[in-house]
Design a protein around this motif. Structure first.
Motif, PDB file in Angstrom:
ATOM      1  N   MET A 167       0.645  -1.380   0.100  1.00  0.00           N
ATOM      2  CA  MET A 167      -0.209   0.102   0.071  1.00  0.00           C
ATOM      3  C   MET A 167       0.742   1.236  -0.071  1.00  0.00           C
ATOM      4  N   ALA A 168       0.155   2.374  -0.280  1.00  0.00           N
ATOM      5  CA  ALA A 168       1.233   3.654  -0.314  1.00  0.00           C
ATOM      6  C   ALA A 168       0.527   4.515   0.430  1.00  0.00           C
ATOM      7  N   ALA A 169       1.448   5.382   1.207  1.00  0.00           N
ATOM      8  CA  ALA A 169       1.357   6.766   1.748  1.00  0.00           C
ATOM      9  C   ALA A 169       2.089   7.589   1.195  1.00  0.00           C
ATOM     10  N   VAL A 170       1.415   8.651   0.761  1.00  0.00           N
ATOM     11  CA  VAL A 170       2.329   9.859   0.208  1.00  0.00           C
ATOM     12  C   VAL A 170       1.885  11.163   0.829  1.00  0.00           C
ATOM     13  N   ASP A 171       3.173  11.380   1.550  1.00  0.00           N
ATOM     14  CA  ASP A 171       3.116  12.648   2.383  1.00  0.00           C
ATOM     15  C   ASP A 171       3.211  13.991   1.652  1.00  0.00           C
ATOM     16  N   ALA A 172       1.872  14.673   1.279  1.00  0.00           N
ATOM     17  CA  ALA A 172       2.008  15.760   0.641  1.00  0.00           C
ATOM     18  C   ALA A 172       1.759  17.133   1.745  1.00  0.00           C
ATOM     19  N   SER A 173       2.293  16.705   2.847  1.00  0.00           N
ATOM     20  CA  SER A 173       2.094  17.919   3.891  1.00  0.00           C
ATOM     21  C   SER A 173       3.387  18.382   4.253  1.00  0.00           C
ATOM     22  N   LYS A 223       6.862  20.342   4.916  1.00  0.00           N
ATOM     23  CA  LYS A 223       7.068  21.925   4.907  1.00  0.00           C
ATOM     24  C   LYS A 223       8.321  22.010   4.269  1.00  0.00           C
ATOM     25  N   VAL A 224       8.357  22.547   3.041  1.00  0.00           N
ATOM     26  CA  VAL A 224       9.664  22.586   2.370  1.00  0.00           C
ATOM     27  C   VAL A 224       9.800  24.374   2.064  1.00  0.00           C
ATOM     28  N   ALA A 225      10.641  24.921   3.037  1.00  0.00           N
ATOM     29  CA  ALA A 225      10.784  26.426   3.177  1.00  0.00           C
ATOM     30  C   ALA A 225      11.203  26.942   1.935  1.00  0.00           C
ATOM     31  N   GLY A 226      12.185  26.541   1.143  1.00  0.00           N
ATOM     32  CA  GLY A 226      12.754  26.854  -0.219  1.00  0.00           C
ATOM     33  C   GLY A 226      11.725  27.141  -1.339  1.00  0.00           C
ATOM     34  N   LEU A 227      10.432  26.735  -1.095  1.00  0.00           N
ATOM     35  CA  LEU A 227       9.391  26.798  -2.173  1.00  0.00           C
ATOM     36  C   LEU A 227       8.338  27.732  -1.857  1.00  0.00           C
ATOM     37  N   GLN A 228       8.427  28.539  -0.976  1.00  0.00           N
ATOM     38  CA  GLN A 228       7.590  29.534  -0.298  1.00  0.00           C
ATOM     39  C   GLN A 228       6.798  30.385  -1.304  1.00  0.00           C
ATOM     40  N   ASP A 229       7.694  30.973  -2.431  1.00  0.00           N
ATOM     41  CA  ASP A 229       7.102  31.750  -3.334  1.00  0.00           C
ATOM     42  C   ASP A 229       6.166  30.984  -4.272  1.00  0.00           C
ATOM     43  N   LEU A 230       6.303  29.706  -4.283  1.00  0.00           N
ATOM     44  CA  LEU A 230       5.378  29.118  -5.211  1.00  0.00           C
ATOM     45  C   LEU A 230       4.255  28.149  -4.567  1.00  0.00           C
ATOM     46  N   THR A 231       4.288  28.243  -2.929  1.00  0.00           N
ATOM     47  CA  THR A 231       3.308  27.556  -2.082  1.00  0.00           C
ATOM     48  C   THR A 231       2.330  28.631  -1.565  1.00  0.00           C
ATOM     49  N   LEU A 232       2.004  29.861  -1.914  1.00  0.00           N
ATOM     50  CA  LEU A 232       1.459  30.804  -1.017  1.00  0.00           C
ATOM     51  C   LEU A 232      -0.182  30.393  -1.106  1.00  0.00           C
ATOM     52  N   HIS A 233      -0.502  29.781  -2.456  1.00  0.00           N
ATOM     53  CA  HIS A 233      -1.965  29.426  -2.512  1.00  0.00           C
ATOM     54  C   HIS A 233      -2.004  27.904  -2.849  1.00  0.00           C
ATOM     55  N   ARG A 234      -1.024  27.060  -2.471  1.00  0.00           N
ATOM     56  CA  ARG A 234      -0.941  25.754  -3.091  1.00  0.00           C
ATOM     57  C   ARG A 234       0.017  24.752  -2.405  1.00  0.00           C
ATOM     58  N   SER A 235      -0.189  23.651  -2.157  1.00  0.00           N
ATOM     59  CA  SER A 235       0.914  22.907  -1.522  1.00  0.00           C
ATOM     60  C   SER A 235       1.901  22.420  -2.207  1.00  0.00           C
ATOM     61  N   VAL A 236       3.086  21.979  -1.849  1.00  0.00           N
ATOM     62  CA  VAL A 236       4.157  21.856  -2.839  1.00  0.00           C
ATOM     63  C   VAL A 236       3.666  20.658  -3.834  1.00  0.00           C
ATOM     64  N   SER A 237       2.945  19.593  -3.445  1.00  0.00           N
ATOM     65  CA  SER A 237       2.313  18.641  -4.194  1.00  0.00           C
ATOM     66  C   SER A 237       1.886  18.967  -5.657  1.00  0.00           C
ATOM     67  N   SER A 238       1.137  20.268  -5.461  1.00  0.00           N
ATOM     68  CA  SER A 238       0.350  20.668  -6.795  1.00  0.00           C
ATOM     69  C   SER A 238       1.282  21.621  -7.483  1.00  0.00           C
ATOM     70  N   ILE A 239       2.444  21.835  -7.190  1.00  0.00           N
ATOM     71  CA  ILE A 239       3.126  22.876  -8.123  1.00  0.00           C
ATOM     72  C   ILE A 239       3.402  22.358  -9.449  1.00  0.00           C
TER      73      ILE A 239
END
Length: 340
Positions: free
Chosen positions: A4-10, A12-28
């Motif tokens: 089975m699979a557990a995908v951690d989409a939560s 915190k990746v501080a270096g991507l803050q400019d691209l994650t103001l309105h989305r999670s890292v996973s949906s960049i």
């Protein structure tokens, strides 16, 4: 398949803050027509894993819109399939993969599973991990936990038994461990640890600089061949849009362009997403332009990342560098006075 699979989409990746103001890292957005979540999800379904939990933290509206019920990955099933498992914390979780606190909130996902083993993976590593092969390696090794590693370090993917996973979730406070990645890094006793060596293409997207580098790195045909394998396709949400139009006066070289765009200017060494308009006499070099951006006439852009729905008015000139690309945030409107 006993996995089975557990995908951690939560994470915190501080270096991507400019691209994650309105989305999670996973949906960049990545590679023109994909999102980062598409790559681990595709690895999972290509390994015939059909019980998948996505552990996500807010903001996750764009992620839900993208994955839906998992139809694009054949995970919309009456039994098992895709489970969207939101976590209680806001704006990203801890900085390591496989948070036991998040897993504890959805303990039944693991308790009710019929599979004997769990793969835990991040949503910001792009590659072609073969989880069938990794599981076989794990079982042959006799180790408690196996970590996938590449030439430059961890690929943030781990395999362990479901029984051990449940034990760790129930005892993580007592053992003072935060996550699966944290446990592997600490090499806590009495568990044993092995590695699975992955030799294919991969990219770890953990900063804006790395995102920019790896995006343009896909302009290299060798990298594309290694990532987009015919026997292991990368799936994404289907968008029914017309082909891109290249009008009189346009010029395009060394560029990936998704469908639905309109090109009237000059574009080179760039990655262009869906439904982008590049105006007359506009010049783009080494840019990453996301969905539905509008670049008006006579603009000159170099080393620029434009997030979704950015509008750049005519005559704007923006020049960043490879090390410090200019980032235009989602929905931003740029005028000639903003030129730099």
């Amino acid at each position: 398949m006993s996995l089975m699979a557990a995908v951690d989409a939560s994470v915190k990746v501080a270096g991507l803050q400019d691209l994650t103001l309105h989305r999670s890292v996973s949906s960049i957005p990545f590679a023109g027509r994909y999102r980062l979540i598409d790559f681990p999800l595709s690895n999972i379904v290509n390994a015939d894993i059909n019980s998948v939990g996505i552990f996500a933290s807010a903001p996750f509206a764009s992620l839900i819109d993208h994955i839906g019920v998992g139809k694009s990955w054949d995970l919309d099933r009456r039994k098992e399939g895709l489970f969207f498992l939101p976590t209680s914390h806001q704006n990203g979780g801890i900085a390591t993969v496989g948070s036991f606190r998040d897993f504890e909130e959805h303990l039944q996902f693991f308790e009710k599973s019929r599979q004997t083993h769990v793969v835990v993976t991040s949503s910001f590593v792009v590659g072609q991990l073969d989880y069938k092969e990794m599981l076989a390696h794990h079982l042959a090794s006799g180790k408690d936990i196996t970590e996938a590693v590449g030439a430059t370090g961890s690929l943030k993917s781990y395999i362990l038994s479901r029984k051990l996973m449940l034990e760790l979730i129930r005892s993580y406070r007592e053992k003072r461990i935060l996550s699966v990645e944290d446990l592997v890094n600490l090499k806590k006793a009495p568990y044993t640890y092995g590695v699975y060596e992955y030799k294919g293409y991969f990219a770890i997207i953990d900063s804006v600089q790395q995102y920019f580098k790896e995006s343009l790195g896909l302009l290299d045909e060798n990298n594309r061949r290694l990532l987009f394998l015919p026997q292991a396709p990368i799936y994404t949400k289907v968008k029914d849009e017309p082909p891109t139009r290249y009008l009189d006066g346009s010029s395009v070289s060394m560029t990936m362009i998704a469908n639905g765009s309109t090109i009237l200017g000059s574009v080179k060494n760039s990655v262009i997403s869906r439904a982008v308009t590049v105006g007359i006499n506009a010049k783009l070099d080494k840019c990453v332009i996301m969905q539905k951006c509008n670049i008006e006439e006579n603009c000159e852009l170099a080393y620029v990342i434009a997030d979704k729905d950015v509008h750049i008015e005519k005559g704007v000139r923006l020049t960043g560098t490879q090390e410090q690309p200019i980032v235009l945030r989602k929905g931003e409107r740029v005028t000639k006075e903003d030129s730099r």
